[in-house]
Design a protein around this motif. Structure first.
Motif, short mmCIF file in Angstrom:
data_model
loop_
_atom_site.label_atom_id
_atom_site.label_comp_id
_atom_site.label_asym_id
_atom_site.label_seq_id
_atom_site.Cartn_x
_atom_site.Cartn_y
_atom_site.Cartn_z
N PRO A 151 0.83 -1.20 0.00
CA PRO A 151 0.00 0.00 0.00
C PRO A 151 0.87 1.26 0.00
CG PRO A 151 -0.41 -1.37 1.97
CD PRO A 151 0.84 -1.88 1.31
N LEU A 152 0.72 2.05 -1.04
CA LEU A 152 1.50 3.30 -1.15
C LEU A 152 0.53 4.47 -1.10
CD1 LEU A 152 3.99 2.47 -4.07
CD2 LEU A 152 4.44 2.45 -1.61
N ARG A 153 0.77 5.39 -0.19
CA ARG A 153 -0.16 6.52 -0.05
C ARG A 153 0.26 7.70 -0.92
NH1 ARG A 153 0.09 7.49 5.30
NH2 ARG A 153 1.31 9.39 5.24
N GLY A 154 -0.76 8.33 -1.48
CA GLY A 154 -0.53 9.57 -2.23
C GLY A 154 -1.53 10.59 -1.74
N SER A 155 -1.06 11.82 -1.47
CA SER A 155 -1.96 12.85 -0.94
C SER A 155 -2.01 14.05 -1.86
CB SER A 155 -1.51 13.27 0.46
OG SER A 155 -1.59 12.17 1.33
N HIS A 156 -3.14 14.73 -1.81
CA HIS A 156 -3.37 15.93 -2.61
C HIS A 156 -3.83 17.06 -1.71
CE1 HIS A 156 -3.90 12.76 -5.67
NE2 HIS A 156 -3.53 13.68 -6.55
N LEU A 157 -3.61 18.30 -2.18
CA LEU A 157 -4.16 19.48 -1.52
C LEU A 157 -5.13 20.15 -2.49
CD1 LEU A 157 -0.81 21.21 -0.36
CD2 LEU A 157 -2.06 19.36 0.80
N MET B 86 -6.68 15.31 0.66
CA MET B 86 -7.28 14.03 0.28
C MET B 86 -6.15 13.02 0.10
SD MET B 86 -9.25 13.36 -3.30
CE MET B 86 -7.70 13.52 -4.18
N ALA B 87 -6.24 11.89 0.75
CA ALA B 87 -5.18 10.88 0.64
C ALA B 87 -5.76 9.56 0.16
CB ALA B 87 -4.51 10.69 2.00
N GLY B 88 -5.04 8.88 -0.71
CA GLY B 88 -5.49 7.58 -1.21
C GLY B 88 -4.37 6.58 -1.13
N VAL B 89 -4.72 5.30 -1.16
CA VAL B 89 -3.71 4.25 -1.05
C VAL B 89 -3.69 3.43 -2.34
CG1 VAL B 89 -2.91 2.27 0.28
CG2 VAL B 89 -4.08 4.16 1.42
N ARG B 90 -2.57 3.47 -3.01
CA ARG B 90 -2.45 2.70 -4.26
C ARG B 90 -2.25 1.23 -3.94
NH1 ARG B 90 -0.92 5.64 -8.86
NH2 ARG B 90 -0.26 7.74 -8.34
N PRO B 91 -3.05 0.39 -4.58
CA PRO B 91 -2.83 -1.04 -4.38
C PRO B 91 -1.76 -1.53 -5.35
CG PRO B 91 -4.85 -0.67 -5.64
CD PRO B 91 -4.22 0.67 -5.43
N ASP C 260 4.11 10.11 -2.53
CA ASP C 260 4.18 8.67 -2.81
C ASP C 260 5.03 8.02 -1.71
OD1 ASP C 260 3.66 6.42 -4.28
OD2 ASP C 260 4.94 6.93 -5.98
N LEU C 261 4.39 7.39 -0.75
CA LEU C 261 5.17 6.80 0.36
C LEU C 261 4.46 5.56 0.91
CD1 LEU C 261 4.70 8.83 3.64
CD2 LEU C 261 3.33 9.22 1.65
#
Ligand code: FAD
Length: 504
Positions: A242-248, A330-335, A287-288
């Protein structure tokens, strides 16, 4: 139509050809393709539709320039073809957007490598849409951009969407072909006999999170499309990283942009997009590795916010963007399917994988853009589509979506700041299975993310509409408003600086 949410009891006792678990773009695409093939199919989502990653992406329907730069020509070609198809089939919901890639002295890539990559990119899409933009024009189009070493930009096009509306649109289309879907319904176990699912031998235990009821559904096949959660339902054949990516989302008056800018962060050479979206400016992504529990919504860390602000303030030296300019995060988790060799997160491959274990097909990874192709692969693996039919379907140019009868035009539009339109709100509340206020304000519309007041100024109107169309009384409204505010604050708010955590 989805209409009001169905009850679990209504759906039990049926023999389903296919149960799809997971109501993101992957599951919604599988449901749509299965229903189009005449299969009796049901989709179960543990929270709201698109609650997972599919409401938290960068909203780009694209081939992915980084993929082509990494030599992933086939992945890029397939994604570009799907992009062109979606632009044709869902005009208004998927819209072509102008991108600008500033070029600076001494920084890779320069003008000619970019021209070569973009020529191939356009060729694969069957269009010709790129050109070099001289420095003076760049500065007219992007006032305030740092001039140091700037010698122009490459201009090209890709497309933008509202990812959550795209998911709901797939579900609405699937419903026209008989596909059913249920939100707030968590699959707790998948049981098969001797690892086989033929003859209706698969059983899916489901808990209705609204009523608390649990029961078992029967299906001939089960597809686990739970994205970052895939390993939890037995789909352990591949390890998900799971890699998180966040937006503003920021005030457009503080950082106005007309084009989608691709900025390369000099700190780590990662691309970050800055683009106009639904009347505000969106910046992302990081991306972390995501170490937080998947039981709760992903949220941006203070360090991610710092990372993005620092990048903007470096590229726009006079803007001085701060936390007070951020409307929401907003943060999402890349599978992402893990390579297992501890790669830098940004270097992990982003294509999808389909695998079968004990009669259950799991599909994970991939992109928003390629949902139709991912769905066809999953249906093939589940034995619901033969290889020849799948090949034909992949090549088919038939429209995937037809206009929705009786729907106001705003349902298939975005980027136009029409989200508080009365006709749109009425449609959504009547036809899109809204269960909670946050479904309406954070996903079906993005009013809660786009407005500084989180929608408080609309509260009286929304109270009247939810009373009329969902039958909510005063007590229910108060409860829903409190729930919504808490979710917005905790998971979509602006975290304070915490420089001790890695940002990207
Ligand atoms: C920051 C970021 C930016 C991105 N940008 C882009 C982009 O611009 N363009 C692009 O094409 N792609 C992009 N992607 C990738 C894309 O968003 C994802 O690949 C895609 O959304 C994954 O969809 P999914 O349906 O597989 O997963 P999800 O959307 O996460 O859906 C899985 C669903 O399964 C549900 N679920 C889990 N367990 C259960 C259970 N037991 N029972 C029932 N339901 C369950 C979850 O609640 C969830 O809603 C981005 C991803 C990220 C994180």
């Amino acid at each position: 139509m989805l209409a009001k949410r169905a009850s679990l009891a209504e759906l039990a006792g049926e023999q389903w050809d296919l149960i799809v678990i997971g109501g993101g773009i992957t599951g919604a695409g599988v449901l749509l393709e299965a229903a189009r093939q005449g299969r009796k199919a049901l989709l179960l989502e543990q929270q709201d539709f698109a609650w997972g990653t599919s409401s938290r992406s960068s909203k780009m329907v694209h081939g992915g320039l980084r993929y082509i730069a990494q030599g992933e020509v086939r992945l890029t070609r397939d994604a570009l073809r799907e992009r062109e198809r979606l632009l044709r089939d869902l005009p208004g919901l998927v819209e072509r957007a102008q991108y600008l890639f500033p070029l600076r002295d001494g920084r890779f890539p320069g003008r000619w490598p970019m021209t070569a990559v973009l020529s191939l990119y356009d060729f694969l899409a069957g269009i010709r849409d790129h050109r070099f933009v001289p420095r003076a024009q760049v500065l007219m189009r992007v006032p305030g951009l740092d001039t140091a070493g700037l010698n122009g930009a490459m201009s090209y096009t890709d497309a933008l969407t509202d990812d959550c509306r795209l998911v709901v649109r797939c579900l609405l289309e699937a419903a026209r072909h008989g596909g059913r879907s249920l939100n707030y319904a968590r699959a707790t176990a998948i049981r098969t006999e001797n690892g086989r699912t033929e003859n209706g031998r698969a059983r899916v235990d489901v808990t209705d999170l609204e009523s608390g009821d649990s029961l078992t559904l029967n299906a001939g096949a089960v597809i686990n499309a739970t994205g970052a959660w895939a390993n939890r339902l037995g789909g352990a054949g591949q390890r998900i990283r799971p890699l998180r990516g966040s937006h503003l989302f920021v005030d457009p008056a503080r950082l106005p942009v007309a084009d989608c800018l691709t900025l390369i962060n000099p700190r780590d050479d990662r691309p970050v997009f800055v683009f106009p979206w639904e009347g505000v400016t969106c910046i992302g992504t990081t991306d972390l590795d995501h170490g937080d529990s998947l039981d709760q919504e992903a949220r941006a860390s203070g360090a991610e916010v710092d990372y993005l602000l620092e990048l903007i303030n470096g590229q726009f030296p006079k803007v001085n963007l701060g936390r007070e300019d951020i409307l929401s995060t907003m943060a999402g988790v890349r599978p992402v399917i893990a390579s297992g060799d501890g790669k830098d997160p940004s270097k992990e491959r982003r294509d999808h994988a389909v695998w079968e274990e004990n009669g259950v097909v799991t599909v994970s990874g991939g992109k928003l853009t390629t949902f139709r192709l991912i769905a066809l692969d999953a249906l093939c693996a589940a034995g619901l589509l033969g290889p020849r039919e799948a090949r034909r379907a992949r090549r088919s140019n038939a429209p995937l979506f037809r206009p929705l009868p009786d729907a106001p035009e705003q349902v298939d539009q975005f980027l136009h700041g029409v989200q508080d339109d009365e006709a749109l709100l009425r449609w959504v509340l009547s036809h899109e299975a809204v269960v909670h206020l946050d479904d309406l304000l954070l996903r079906r519309t993005r009013l809660g993310l786009l407005r500084r007041d989180g929608g408080a100024g609309l509260a009286e109107r929304l109270r009247a509409l939810t009373g009329e169309l969902l039958g909510w009384d005063a007590a229910r409204w108060e409860q829903e408003w409190a729930r919504y505010e808490e979710i917005r604050e905790r998971f979509y708010g602006v975290p304070p600086a915490d420089r001790d955590r890695a940002a990207a």
